[in-house]
Design a protein around this motif. Structure first.
Motif, short mmCIF file in Angstrom:
data_model
loop_
_atom_site.label_atom_id
_atom_site.label_comp_id
_atom_site.label_asym_id
_atom_site.label_seq_id
_atom_site.Cartn_x
_atom_site.Cartn_y
_atom_site.Cartn_z
N GLU A 1 8.08 8.98 -0.67
CA GLU A 1 9.21 8.66 -1.54
C GLU A 1 10.37 8.07 -0.74
OE1 GLU A 1 7.32 11.38 -1.70
OE2 GLU A 1 6.40 10.99 -3.65
N GLN A 2 10.59 8.62 0.49
CA GLN A 2 11.68 8.07 1.33
C GLN A 2 11.35 6.64 1.76
OE1 GLN A 2 11.57 11.27 4.19
NE2 GLN A 2 13.63 11.91 3.64
N LEU A 3 10.06 6.41 2.01
CA LEU A 3 9.64 5.07 2.44
C LEU A 3 9.81 4.06 1.30
CD1 LEU A 3 8.45 3.85 5.00
CD2 LEU A 3 6.18 4.31 4.12
N VAL A 4 9.45 4.47 0.10
CA VAL A 4 9.61 3.57 -1.06
C VAL A 4 11.11 3.31 -1.28
CG1 VAL A 4 9.28 3.40 -3.57
CG2 VAL A 4 7.43 4.25 -2.13
N ALA A 5 11.94 4.36 -1.09
CA ALA A 5 13.39 4.19 -1.24
C ALA A 5 13.93 3.25 -0.16
CB ALA A 5 14.09 5.54 -1.16
N THR B 1 0.81 -1.22 0.00
CA THR B 1 0.00 0.00 0.00
C THR B 1 0.84 1.27 0.00
OG1 THR B 1 -1.85 -1.11 1.03
CG2 THR B 1 -1.73 1.25 1.38
N ILE B 2 2.03 1.22 0.59
CA ILE B 2 2.84 2.46 0.64
C ILE B 2 3.14 3.00 -0.76
CG2 ILE B 2 3.88 1.93 2.89
CD1 ILE B 2 6.45 1.20 1.45
N THR B 3 3.21 2.11 -1.74
CA THR B 3 3.52 2.58 -3.10
C THR B 3 2.33 3.32 -3.71
OG1 THR B 3 2.82 0.49 -4.10
CG2 THR B 3 5.15 0.68 -3.54
#
Ligand SMILES: Cc1cc2nc3c(=O)[nH]c(=O)nc-3n(C[C@H](O)[C@H](O)[C@H](O)COP(=O)(O)OP(=O)(O)OC[C@H]3O[C@@H](n4cnc5c(N)ncnc54)[C@H](O)[C@@H]3O)c2cc1C
Ligand code: SF4
Length: 437
Positions: A237-241, A206-208
């Motif tokens: 964006e930081q979480l996806v990274a 879900t974060i994406t």
């Protein structure tokens, strides 16, 4: 004299601050009232996870819950009482309940009228089916931190247990690469078990799908094989990274694009998991499917074409195309806005079977009007898609008239089907909670 001037100055500043504070609170109360009006029109809304119920008799209107909630504008003090004015914005932090000075807030699942279906689990997240575990939001508790922690705990139980694969089969198969599935897979890898992670969409779950630049409150995250992430707040964006960094540093493998469709018990007590990529035999299955479910289809001729999608991820791919969005909820209208903002589309239209967007948040309703006035959006109210062709779509309106529109892409967002069907098929017990803990 100087003392009087100083006193006068401080009194004026205090008065100005007081006026400013009152004005701000009045503004918030007014917004809260409007939100309540809207909620009445929208009918009963059930937050996806645990959420607060405020006892109006105990509540003293301190506003502590409003300030404690990290998702701003979910709670408001209206007429001296705390109210959940944006239930869909609530993601179950529970900070409101801890902050309340008079314990007026209980955290519950579902509402009195509309229940929330939850699987029955033991304290190790195992279902009544031996070797089948459910972790993360699918089990009822939202939040990234809970999902990461539950994934690790369930995997610990598998590691400590004696269900192991024979021959070529897997020790564990994890379905869903969100926070829960990622953490579980890392723990199983760490213990040296044979594990496979299947994901139908994107690594990260879900974060994406969060809106761009969303500020995410995560708390500490402890990932097996990767260690502690101490940053408690980061952008989407930081979480996806972070997820990409985890993949790179741990060597975690994820099979993306694999939709799990069926799970059956094998004759030897193992599990047979059928996905779009094949059938896998495994001793344990860990379901970390989240609660977003599968997108509901229209079931109209032509829907199988590749130009039909169920979500807008990159609006840019629709450049120069005539796009039709189907649906009338927040997800559908927000997709239309994303296409208008970043899609450089030839045209954007939205088809909805009802005559108004009553189920949308007020800012969205206002924006629809503005976009229509500006000629950037065509709203085809009271229409239903009949057939999707390569270069056009046909729709039928409430009066029975057929419309035909030039079309290059269709985005269907008419809700989803709960993942509980997959669970019931394998005999997992489901309970429905009606506003209960
Ligand atoms: C807009 C929004 C904002 C949020 N903000 C925050 C926040 O600030 N802080 C916070 O802690 N939490 C937040 N949350 C909640 C948080 O995102 C979820 O609680 C968390 O992602 C749950 O993790 P999960 O692993 O259980 O499920 P998910 O992250 O939903 O992952 C489930 C995965 O399973 C996959 N899947 C499902 N079915 C199948 C199938 N049949 N076959 C294969 N794969 C399948 C899905 O594609 C998905 O990738 C927010 C949620 C939303 C929607
Ligand atoms: S449960 Fe969390 S998100 Fe929901 S209102 Fe309370 S603090 Fe806000």
């Amino acid at each position: 004299m100087t003392t009087w001037i100083a006193l006068g100055f401080f009194a004026a500043v205090a008065l100005a601050l007081n006026l400013f504070w009152r004005k701000r609170e009045q503004g918030r109360t007014e917004t809260g009232r409007q939100n309540l009006e809207e909620l009445r029109e929208m009918g009963d809304i059930v937050p996806a996870s645990i959420h607060p119920v405020i006892d109006p008799i105990r509540c003293i209107g301190s506003g502590a819950c409003v300030y404690a909630c990290p998702e701003k504008s979910v709670l408001t003090v209206v007429n001296g009482r705390g109210v959940l004015t944006s239930p869909l914005g609530c993601i179950g932090h529970g900070a409101c309940s801890s902050a309340c000075p008079v314990q007026a807030i209980s955290l519950v699942f579902g509402t009195a009228k509309r229940g929330l279906e939850l699987p029955q689990l033991d304290p190790d997240f195992q279902t009544k089916q031996p070797g089948v575990y459910i972790v993360g939001e699918l089990g009822g508790m939202g939040l990234i931190r809970n999902a990461v922690s539950q994934g690790r705990q369930a995997a610990d139980h598998i590691v400590a247990g004696d269900r192991r694969a024979a021959g070529e089969s897997l020790d564990a198969l994890v379905v869903g690469a969100g926070p829960a599935g990622t953490s579980a897979t890392l723990r199983l890898m760490e213990a040296g078990l044979r594990v496979l992670l299947l994901e139908r969409e994107a690594f990260g779950g879900t974060i994406t799908h969060y809106p761009r630049a969303k500020v995410v409150m995560t708390g500490f995250l402890d990932f097996p094989m990767y260690g502690r992430v101490s940053k408690r707040k980061m952008s989407k964006e930081q979480l996806v990274a972070l997820w990409e960094d985890i993949r790179e540093k741990t060597g975690l493998q994820v099979a993306v694009g694999e939709l799990v469709e069926k799970i059956e018990r094998g004759q030897d007590g193992s599990w047979l998991v059928s996905s779009t990529g094949g059938v896998f035999k495994t001793a344990n299955v860990l379901l970390a499917l989240g609660r977003r479910g599968s997108p509901r289809k229209l079931d109209v001729p032509g829907e199988e074409q590749s130009k039909v999608v169920y979500r807008v991820i990159e609006p840019e791919v629709f450049q120069d195309q005539h796009v039709l969005v189907v649906g009338g909820g927040n997800a559908a209208v927000e997709s239309a806005f994303a296409l208008i903002d970043g899609g450089k589309c030839a045209s954007v239209a939205i088809s909805y079977r009802k005559n108004n967007f009553a189920r949308c948040r007020q800012p969205n309703r206002k924006r629809i009007e503005a976009e229509m006035e500006a000629g950037r959006l065509t709203a085809l109210m009271g229409t239903q898609v009949e057939e999707i062709f390569e270069d056009r779509v046909t729709l039928r309106d409430a009066a029975g008239e057929q419309l035909s529109r030039q079309n290059d892409a269709v985005v269907i967002q008419v809700g989803g089907t709960a993942p509980t069907g997959l669970l019931q098929d394998i005999g997992i017990e489901i309970v429905t909670k009606y506003g209960e803990a």
